[in-house]
Motif scaffolding. Structure first.
Motif, PDB file in Angstrom:
ATOM      1  N   GLU A   1      -6.465  17.138  66.445  1.00  0.00           N
ATOM      2  CA  GLU A   1      -5.114  17.704  66.559  1.00  0.00           C
ATOM      3  C   GLU A   1      -4.531  18.171  65.229  1.00  0.00           C
ATOM      4  OE1 GLU A   1      -4.596  18.156  69.451  1.00  0.00           O
ATOM      5  OE2 GLU A   1      -5.286  16.508  70.686  1.00  0.00           O
ATOM      6  N   LEU A   2      -5.125  17.754  64.098  1.00  0.00           N
ATOM      7  CA  LEU A   2      -4.537  18.050  62.796  1.00  0.00           C
ATOM      8  C   LEU A   2      -5.184  19.254  62.102  1.00  0.00           C
ATOM      9  CD1 LEU A   2      -4.250  14.762  63.216  1.00  0.00           C
ATOM     10  CD2 LEU A   2      -3.346  14.915  60.924  1.00  0.00           C
ATOM     11  N   ALA A   3      -5.944  20.038  62.831  1.00  0.00           N
ATOM     12  CA  ALA A   3      -6.689  21.149  62.209  1.00  0.00           C
ATOM     13  C   ALA A   3      -5.764  22.143  61.506  1.00  0.00           C
ATOM     14  CB  ALA A   3      -7.532  21.865  63.266  1.00  0.00           C
ATOM     15  N   ILE A   4      -4.655  22.510  62.145  1.00  0.00           N
ATOM     16  CA  ILE A   4      -3.736  23.505  61.557  1.00  0.00           C
ATOM     17  C   ILE A   4      -3.079  22.941  60.300  1.00  0.00           C
ATOM     18  CG2 ILE A   4      -1.634  24.854  61.955  1.00  0.00           C
ATOM     19  CD1 ILE A   4      -2.410  24.964  64.918  1.00  0.00           C
ATOM     20  N   LEU A   5      -2.646  21.680  60.358  1.00  0.00           N
ATOM     21  CA  LEU A   5      -2.041  21.041  59.186  1.00  0.00           C
ATOM     22  C   LEU A   5      -3.068  20.884  58.070  1.00  0.00           C
ATOM     23  CD1 LEU A   5       0.547  19.760  58.068  1.00  0.00           C
ATOM     24  CD2 LEU A   5      -0.206  17.575  59.025  1.00  0.00           C
ATOM     25  N   ASP A   6      -4.292  20.603  58.428  1.00  0.00           N
ATOM     26  CA  ASP A   6      -5.394  20.506  57.461  1.00  0.00           C
ATOM     27  C   ASP A   6      -5.562  21.838  56.724  1.00  0.00           C
ATOM     28  OD1 ASP A   6      -7.665  19.932  56.050  1.00  0.00           O
ATOM     29  OD2 ASP A   6      -8.875  19.351  57.767  1.00  0.00           O
TER      30      ASP A   6
ATOM     31  N   GLU B   1       7.900  21.634  62.636  1.00  0.00           N
ATOM     32  CA  GLU B   1       7.447  22.004  63.986  1.00  0.00           C
ATOM     33  C   GLU B   1       6.038  21.493  64.243  1.00  0.00           C
ATOM     34  OE1 GLU B   1       7.880  26.225  64.037  1.00  0.00           O
ATOM     35  OE2 GLU B   1      10.025  26.181  64.524  1.00  0.00           O
ATOM     36  N   GLU B   2       5.196  21.556  63.219  1.00  0.00           N
ATOM     37  CA  GLU B   2       3.817  21.085  63.345  1.00  0.00           C
ATOM     38  C   GLU B   2       3.782  19.571  63.594  1.00  0.00           C
ATOM     39  OE1 GLU B   2      -0.350  21.657  63.500  1.00  0.00           O
ATOM     40  OE2 GLU B   2       1.410  22.939  63.759  1.00  0.00           O
ATOM     41  N   ARG B   3       4.672  18.864  62.936  1.00  0.00           N
ATOM     42  CA  ARG B   3       4.764  17.412  63.136  1.00  0.00           C
ATOM     43  C   ARG B   3       5.053  17.083  64.599  1.00  0.00           C
ATOM     44  NH1 ARG B   3       9.934  14.582  60.725  1.00  0.00           N
ATOM     45  NH2 ARG B   3      10.761  15.492  62.644  1.00  0.00           N
ATOM     46  N   GLU B   4       6.006  17.790  65.204  1.00  0.00           N
ATOM     47  CA  GLU B   4       6.359  17.552  66.605  1.00  0.00           C
ATOM     48  C   GLU B   4       5.242  17.989  67.542  1.00  0.00           C
ATOM     49  OE1 GLU B   4       9.086  15.871  67.737  1.00  0.00           O
ATOM     50  OE2 GLU B   4       9.158  15.437  65.589  1.00  0.00           O
ATOM     51  N   ARG B   5       4.594  19.095  67.204  1.00  0.00           N
ATOM     52  CA  ARG B   5       3.488  19.585  68.033  1.00  0.00           C
ATOM     53  C   ARG B   5       2.343  18.561  68.065  1.00  0.00           C
ATOM     54  NH1 ARG B   5      -1.387  21.999  67.951  1.00  0.00           N
ATOM     55  NH2 ARG B   5      -1.550  21.616  65.713  1.00  0.00           N
ATOM     56  N   ILE B   6       1.984  18.043  66.890  1.00  0.00           N
ATOM     57  CA  ILE B   6       0.892  17.064  66.802  1.00  0.00           C
ATOM     58  C   ILE B   6       1.260  15.790  67.556  1.00  0.00           C
ATOM     59  CG2 ILE B   6      -0.420  15.583  65.224  1.00  0.00           C
ATOM     60  CD1 ILE B   6      -0.103  17.874  63.132  1.00  0.00           C
TER      61      ILE B   6
ATOM     62  N   ALA C   1      -0.143  13.599  74.862  1.00  0.00           N
ATOM     63  CA  ALA C   1      -0.638  14.318  76.044  1.00  0.00           C
ATOM     64  C   ALA C   1      -2.131  14.102  76.234  1.00  0.00           C
ATOM     65  CB  ALA C   1      -0.327  15.814  75.902  1.00  0.00           C
ATOM     66  N   GLU C   2      -2.891  14.179  75.137  1.00  0.00           N
ATOM     67  CA  GLU C   2      -4.345  13.988  75.222  1.00  0.00           C
ATOM     68  C   GLU C   2      -4.693  12.560  75.630  1.00  0.00           C
ATOM     69  OE1 GLU C   2      -8.333  15.230  75.022  1.00  0.00           O
ATOM     70  OE2 GLU C   2      -6.459  16.367  74.995  1.00  0.00           O
TER      71      GLU C   2
ATOM     72  N   PHE D   1       5.075  10.048  58.888  1.00  0.00           N
ATOM     73  CA  PHE D   1       5.662   9.944  60.223  1.00  0.00           C
ATOM     74  C   PHE D   1       4.568   9.835  61.293  1.00  0.00           C
ATOM     75  CE2 PHE D   1       6.698  12.104  64.180  1.00  0.00           C
ATOM     76  CZ  PHE D   1       7.823  11.407  64.605  1.00  0.00           C
ATOM     77  N   LEU D   2       3.551  10.686  61.192  1.00  0.00           N
ATOM     78  CA  LEU D   2       2.477  10.686  62.188  1.00  0.00           C
ATOM     79  C   LEU D   2       1.697   9.373  62.166  1.00  0.00           C
ATOM     80  CD1 LEU D   2       1.167  14.349  61.757  1.00  0.00           C
ATOM     81  CD2 LEU D   2       2.402  13.425  63.731  1.00  0.00           C
ATOM     82  N   LEU D   3       1.456   8.838  60.969  1.00  0.00           N
ATOM     83  CA  LEU D   3       0.733   7.572  60.863  1.00  0.00           C
ATOM     84  C   LEU D   3       1.562   6.437  61.461  1.00  0.00           C
ATOM     85  CD1 LEU D   3      -1.869   6.287  59.818  1.00  0.00           C
ATOM     86  CD2 LEU D   3      -0.717   5.888  57.632  1.00  0.00           C
ATOM     87  N   ASP D   4       2.849   6.404  61.160  1.00  0.00           N
ATOM     88  CA  ASP D   4       3.740   5.388  61.745  1.00  0.00           C
ATOM     89  C   ASP D   4       3.820   5.539  63.266  1.00  0.00           C
ATOM     90  OD1 ASP D   4       4.279   4.342  59.287  1.00  0.00           O
ATOM     91  OD2 ASP D   4       6.178   5.398  59.009  1.00  0.00           O
ATOM     92  N   PHE D   5       3.808   6.771  63.729  1.00  0.00           N
ATOM     93  CA  PHE D   5       3.868   7.033  65.169  1.00  0.00           C
ATOM     94  C   PHE D   5       2.626   6.470  65.869  1.00  0.00           C
ATOM     95  CE2 PHE D   5       2.536   9.851  68.655  1.00  0.00           C
ATOM     96  CZ  PHE D   5       3.601   9.665  69.536  1.00  0.00           C
TER      97      PHE D   5
END
Length: 388
Positions: A4-9, A40-45, A51-52, A112-116
């Protein structure tokens, strides 16, 4: 497996890798656009991760998916931190402010993503993965502040020695400054600090529950028991105290999956094993060495001398006798056969015959308790010689 992090990468690679950096922070509109993209990318991920996971509907597959992305978040966070200094050196002071705004935004996104993931997928979270560098810096800062509070506030002086043991262990981590710690270790050390700050009524029991299995703490607990035993003179009283302590330790359950040192045993088992050995030792040494029949062989059904020794203790004592008293090297099997013909031992209050095979085997294999008991018997013999 989806990543899921390809775009942020790709964004981090394009904007923070010194090899790809081309002074792109030249206007405020660009800065705002990138900031908006990251949020926006944070919320998308976050949405895609959930969802996955719901779509997979299989615990093993969800775990693989979550840990795959968790590992990627840690990797990206470490890479971002490592890019910071060379990037600043390359872009110069003019664009430094814009760069740091974007850098902080991306780091906050990864945090944020790691805490999530850690909060909402805790059952799938890999606690044996190394924490990212930024996480480690924050952790050391927290520990340092906590130690300062513990040392300056009014802590219960009754537990001062124990508190100092823990603070010394925590200070050692800070001074050594290890570059890598697992989430498991960080969680453990935080729990350790929290217990100190809460000032429980019995800190020792709380540390046993937390499985604080440092050898210094083991010595602290055993010294307390020994100090209590030294207050009484009677063997029966000592045994009573030891049985009470043994029962107390057995009733304390350690928290699952928590351990301070992997190279040491569980603290509760460690203390229980030590006390069990001490009790066995005291029970054995309170009896006389040898019980002889009063009227020769006729009083004994097996017509053998009954010994208050186990097979292991008899084997060790015989081995010592052969090594130090026989002029020529004896044939051990013959000696074992002679011993088994003359002596018997008691087990659970019943007379038990000795086989030459069991005695012969114990000439070579000696357990710790047998060695300690034989040492005590030899010391008692030496004292008796002095009295004669």
């Amino acid at each position: 497996m989806k990543y899921e992090l390809a775009i942020l990468d790709n964004f981090i690679e394009a904007n923070f890798n010194p090899a790809n950096l081309f002074s792109e922070f030249y206007e405020e509109a660009d800065l705002l656009a990138k900031t908006k993209f990251i949020r926006e990318e944070r919320e998308r991920i976050r949405f895609l991760l959930m969802a996955e996971a719901f779509k997979l509907n299989d615990d093993s597959k969800i775990q693989i998916h979550i840990r795959h992305n968790q590992k990627a978040i840690v990797f990206l966070a470490d890479r971002l931190v490592n890019f910071k200094k060379p990037c600043i050196d390359k872009i110069g002071s003019f664009l430094k402010e814009y760069f740091l705004i974007i850098y902080d935004e991306v780091l906050a996104c990864l945090e944020f993503l790691l805490d999530f993931v850690e909060t909402y997928f805790c059952q799938y979270f890999d606690i044996d993965l190394n924490v990212p560098e930024y996480y480690l810096v924050k952790f050391y800062s927290e520990i340092t502040e906590s130690i300062r509070i513990i040392n300056t506030e009014n802590i219960d002086k009754k537990e001062n020695e124990l508190i100092q043991i823990i603070c010394n262990n925590l200070n050692r981590y800070i001074e050594d400054n290890p570059t890598s710690l697992t989430f498991r270790k960080v969680y453990y050390l935080r729990k350790l600090v929290d217990i100190l700050l809460l000032q429980p009524t019995n800190l020792e029991i709380e540390l046993i529950r937390l499985n604080f299995n440092d050898p210094i703490f083991y010595k602290y607990c055993s010294k307390k028991v020994i100090a209590e035993l030294e207050q009484v003179n009677s063997i029966k009283e000592r045994l009573y105290i030891m049985f009470l302590k043994l029962k107390e330790f057995k009733q304390i359950s350690t928290e699952p999956l928590l351990i301070y040192r992997l190279d040491c045993p569980n603290i509760n088992n460690w203390l229980i094993d030590w006390l069990s050995e001490e009790i066995a030792f005291q029970e054995k040494t309170t009896n006389t060495l040898m019980v002889m029949p009063s009227n020769g062989f006729s009083d004994s059904p097996s017509q053998k001398y009954e010994l208050n020794l186990s097979v292991g203790q008899l084997g060790l004592l015989s081995r010592l006798f052969m090594e130090f008293c026989f002029y020529d090297r004896p044939v051990y099997k013959k000696v074992a056969s002679d011993i088994s013909r003359v002596f018997c031992t008691k087990k659970a209050g019943k007379v038990e015959d000795l086989s030459k095979e069991s005695v012969f085997g114990k000439f070579y294999k000696h357990d710790k308790i047998s060695k300690e008991i034989i040492l005590e018997i030899l010391l008692r013999m030496a004292n008796r010689v002095r009295e004669l």
